[in-house]
Design an enzyme around this catalytic site. Structure first.
Site, short mmCIF file in Angstrom:
data_model
loop_
_atom_site.label_atom_id
_atom_site.label_comp_id
_atom_site.label_asym_id
_atom_site.label_seq_id
_atom_site.Cartn_x
_atom_site.Cartn_y
_atom_site.Cartn_z
N ASP A 142 -21.30 -49.57 18.98
CA ASP A 142 -20.06 -49.26 18.27
C ASP A 142 -20.33 -49.15 16.78
OD1 ASP A 142 -17.40 -48.60 18.19
OD2 ASP A 142 -16.71 -50.67 18.04
N HIS A 149 -10.72 -47.76 7.29
CA HIS A 149 -10.66 -48.97 8.12
C HIS A 149 -11.54 -50.07 7.53
CE1 HIS A 149 -10.56 -51.56 11.64
NE2 HIS A 149 -11.87 -51.53 11.72
N ARG A 158 -12.71 -60.26 2.78
CA ARG A 158 -13.47 -60.52 1.56
C ARG A 158 -12.81 -59.77 0.40
NH1 ARG A 158 -16.75 -58.87 5.60
NH2 ARG A 158 -16.50 -56.76 4.80
N GLU A 214 -8.27 -51.07 18.86
CA GLU A 214 -8.90 -50.24 17.84
C GLU A 214 -8.94 -48.81 18.36
OE1 GLU A 214 -12.66 -51.97 16.56
OE2 GLU A 214 -11.58 -53.20 15.10
N GLU A 216 -10.39 -45.46 18.66
CA GLU A 216 -11.72 -44.88 18.46
C GLU A 216 -11.93 -43.68 19.36
OE1 GLU A 216 -15.02 -47.52 18.33
OE2 GLU A 216 -13.85 -49.26 17.70
N ASP A 248 -11.22 -50.07 21.60
CA ASP A 248 -12.09 -51.24 21.44
C ASP A 248 -11.21 -52.46 21.21
OD1 ASP A 248 -14.12 -53.04 20.91
OD2 ASP A 248 -14.41 -52.34 18.85
N ARG A 252 -9.03 -60.93 17.12
CA ARG A 252 -9.33 -61.11 15.69
C ARG A 252 -9.62 -62.56 15.33
NH1 ARG A 252 -10.76 -56.11 14.72
NH2 ARG A 252 -9.09 -54.60 14.98
N GLN A 255 -13.10 -63.25 16.49
CA GLN A 255 -13.99 -62.45 15.64
C GLN A 255 -14.19 -63.09 14.26
OE1 GLN A 255 -12.44 -58.48 15.09
NE2 GLN A 255 -14.20 -57.77 13.91
N LYS A 268 -15.17 -59.06 20.99
CA LYS A 268 -15.16 -57.63 21.33
C LYS A 268 -15.56 -57.34 22.77
CE LYS A 268 -14.63 -55.81 17.10
NZ LYS A 268 -13.67 -54.75 16.78
N THR A 272 -13.32 -52.94 27.04
CA THR A 272 -13.29 -51.69 26.28
C THR A 272 -12.79 -50.63 27.26
OG1 THR A 272 -15.25 -52.38 25.03
CG2 THR A 272 -14.68 -50.04 24.93
N GLU A 388 -4.62 -53.97 10.52
CA GLU A 388 -4.27 -53.26 9.29
C GLU A 388 -2.76 -53.04 9.18
OE1 GLU A 388 -7.29 -49.80 8.93
OE2 GLU A 388 -7.52 -50.69 10.90
CA CA Z 1 -14.70 -51.15 16.95
#
Ligand code: CA
Length: 448
Positions: A142, A149, A158, A214, A216, A248, A252, A255, A268, A272, A388
Site C-alpha cells: 500500500d 491525505h 505531527r 480509506e 483508494e 483500506d 486509527r 494505528q 490495517k 481490505t 480527515e
Molecule cells: Ca492506505
C-alpha cells in the site's frame, strides 16, 4: 498505448443494457472479474462485465466463438487463460494478449456480431452472480500517493512537521497483508487491539473505537519482473493489468499506538475490500491526463521521471464514498455521500509506484496488488477518510436523518464508486466496492 477501434464512443452492443446512458459497463469498458452463479457450487471462472450482464469466458471458450469469428489465436489463447478460477494466467500473458482479447471481445459483443446467438448463451445477469477475488494475490503493497491525505494526516499526528522529509522524493509505501483482502460484500468484525487512551500510563486491549475507511484504487500487476531486475519507468505500465476500487479499512486508535517505528500493522491488516471488476489500462486510455509537479517542488529523480509520464501519467478517475447506516438500511433510504475525489490529484502515479517498488531489484509477480493510498483531493470536503473529514474525530459529521459520525459504527456499510467521463469518449465505470462492519463479539466472519 494509443486509442483504437475499441474506444470508439459510437460503438453499441447487442447487449441492450450496455447501451443505457450512465451504465458503468458499456462496450468501451470490458473489465475482467471472476464469478459463478450465486448460491451454486459451480467453479469460479473469468468473466467480462457488459451492461448488466457477465460474459462467461469459460463458456465462450467452450463454444469456440473466437475461432468461429476468425479473431486469431492470440485472442482465443488469452480467453483460455482467463477461463479459470483466477486471472493470474491472463495477467502473466502481458499487454499483447490483453489487447488481442479486448479487441476480440469488442467485436464479438458489437451490434451485428455473427456470434450473437452463440454468445447469448454465455451470459449471466450480474444480479445472479457471486464474485470471487479476481486473482490469487501473492503480495500486497500500500502506497501513500496523495499529498493532500499525507499532509492532513501528518497535521493530526505531527502538527510541527506534517510531511516527512522523504515524501516529495519517493512514493512511500509499506508491505501489507494479502490474506485478509476480500471482494466487495465483505463483512468483518470490528477489530480489537492495543489502545493507549489519552493520558493513560499503559495500553488496554479493546475493540477499536476509531474505525475508518480509506478511499483508494488497487493496481493489479500483470507480467512480473525477475528478482534483481528493476522495471524501467518507461516500461512500468506494460506490467500493469488494470485498476479496481479499494477500501483500506483502518483502525486509527490501534494505528496511532503501534505505527512507530515500523509502520502500519494490526491497524490495517484485519480487512481490505476490493471491487470485483478490474478495468484495464487500455480501457482507461481516453481519460489520461498530464502528470505535473509544481516547479517550486523537488523534481523526481531520473528513474521516477519520463516524458511519457509528464504527458499522460495521470488518469482522471472520479471517486466517491457513500455511507449506509443500519437505520438508513431499515428505512430503505439512499446511502449518504460522504466525499468525492479524483485520482488525477495523486502526487505520485502508477508508473512511479512500479518503478520505485522494483528499483532495488524487488520482484513483482502476476496478481500482486498495489494500493494507491487514500486519494484525498485538495479541498477539505474531498478527503478520502473519516479521520480527515472529522478532524481526527474532533468534529462530528451530521447525516441527513439526524445521526452523526466521527468514525464508523457497527452496521455501517461503506460504498465506494469510481467512473471516468470526458468529451469525445464513452463514460466507463468501476462499479462499486461495498463492505460492512459487524459487532466485535461473537460476530461471523464471512463474505456475503
Ligand atoms: Ca492506505
Amino acid at each position: 498505448m494509443a486509442l483504437n477501434e475499441t474506444h470508439d464512443p459510437r460503438l453499441r452492443s447487442w447487449v441492450a443494457s450496455a447501451n443505457a446512458p450512465g451504465s458503468d459497463f458499456p462496450i468501451q469498458n470490458l473489465p475482467f472479474g471472476v464469478f459463478r452463479r450465486a448460491g451454486s457450487a459451480q467453479p469460479f471462472r473469468g468473466g467480462v462485465a457488459i451492461g448488466e450482464q457477465i460474459l462467461d469466458l469459460a463458456a465462450a471458450v467452450d463454444s469456440a466463438v473466437f475461432e468461429a469469428a476468425g479473431l486469431g489465436p492470440a485472442a482465443a489463447s488469452a480467453a483460455r487463460a482467463a477461463a479459470g478460477a483466477s486471472l493470474n494466467e491472463l495477467m502473466a500473458a502481458g499487454p499483447g494478449a490483453w489487447a488481442a482479447l479486448r479487441l476480440a471481445l469488442s467485436r464479438l459483443l458489437r451490434q451485428g456480431s455473427a456470434q450473437q446467438a452463440a454468445l447469448q448463451r454465455c451470459l449471466l445477469p450480474q444480479a445472479e452472480a457471486q464474485h470471487g477475488l479476481p486473482a490469487r494475490i501473492g503480495d500486497y503493497t500500500d502506497f501513500y500517493t496523495s499529498i493532500h491525505h499525507a499532509t492532513a494526516v501528518g497535521r493530526l499526528l505531527r502538527p510541527d512537521s506534517p510531511l516527512p522529509p522523504n515524501y516529495r522524493w519517493l512514493p512511500l509505501g509499506y508491505h501489507g497483508r494479502s490474506s485478509s483482502i476480500a471482494v466487495s460484500g465483505q463483512r468483518f468484525a470490528r477489530p480489537a487491539g492495543q489502545v493507549l487512551a489519552r493520558g493513560a500510563a499503559a495500553p488496554t486491549l479493546e475493540p477499536s473505537r476509531r474505525l475508518d475507511f480509506e478511499l483508494e484504487l488497487g493496481v493489479f500487476i500483470g507480467a512480473g519482473n525477475a528478482l534483481g531486475t528493476p522495471i524501467d519507468i518507461g516500461d512500468a505500465e506494460s506490467h500493469v493489468f488494470g485498476l479496481c476500487l479499494l477500501n483500506d479499512w483502518s483502525a486509527r486508535d490501534l494505528q496511532a499506538w503501534e505505527y512507530q517505528p515500523l509502520g502500519p500493522f494490526l491497524g490495517k491488516n484485519f480487512a481490505t475490500t476490493i471491487s470485483p471488476w478490474i478495468v484495464t489500462l487500455e480501457a482507461l486510455e481516453p481519460f489520461r491526463v498530464a502528470w505535473t509537479r509544481p516547479p517550486d517542488e523537488p523534481q523526481p529523480l531520473p528513474y521516477l521521471d519520463s516524458p511519457a509520464l509528464r504527458a499522460r501519467g495521470g488518469i482522471d478517475i472520479r471517486l466517491e464514498v457513500l455511507l449506509e447506516t443500519e437505520p438508513m438500511r431499515q428505512a430503505r433510504r439512499q446511502p449518504y455521500r460522504l466525499t468525492r475525489s479524483n485520482f488525477r490529484h495523486a502526487y505520485w502515479n502508477i508508473a512511479q509506484m512500479v518503478a520505485h517498488h522494483t528499483v532495488n531489484g524487488c520482484n513483482l509477480r502476476p496478481g500482486d496488488l498495489l494500493g494507491t493510498g487514500t486519494q484525498s483531493g485538495p479541498l477539505p470536503a474531498e478527503a478520502g477518510s473519516l479521520l480527515e473529514l472529522s478532524d481526527g474525530g474532533q468534529r462530528a459529521l451530521s447525516l441527513p436523518d439526524g445521526e452523526t459520525r466521527r468514525f464508523l459504527e457497527d452496521g455501517d456499510a461503506v460504498i465506494m464508486r469510481g467512473w471516468c467521463e470526458c468529451d469525445g469518449a464513452a463514460r466507463i465505470g468501476f462499479g462499486e466496492v461495498s463492505g460492512r462492519i459487524v459487532p466485535a463479539s461473537g460476530a461471523p466472519r464471512h463474505a456475503e
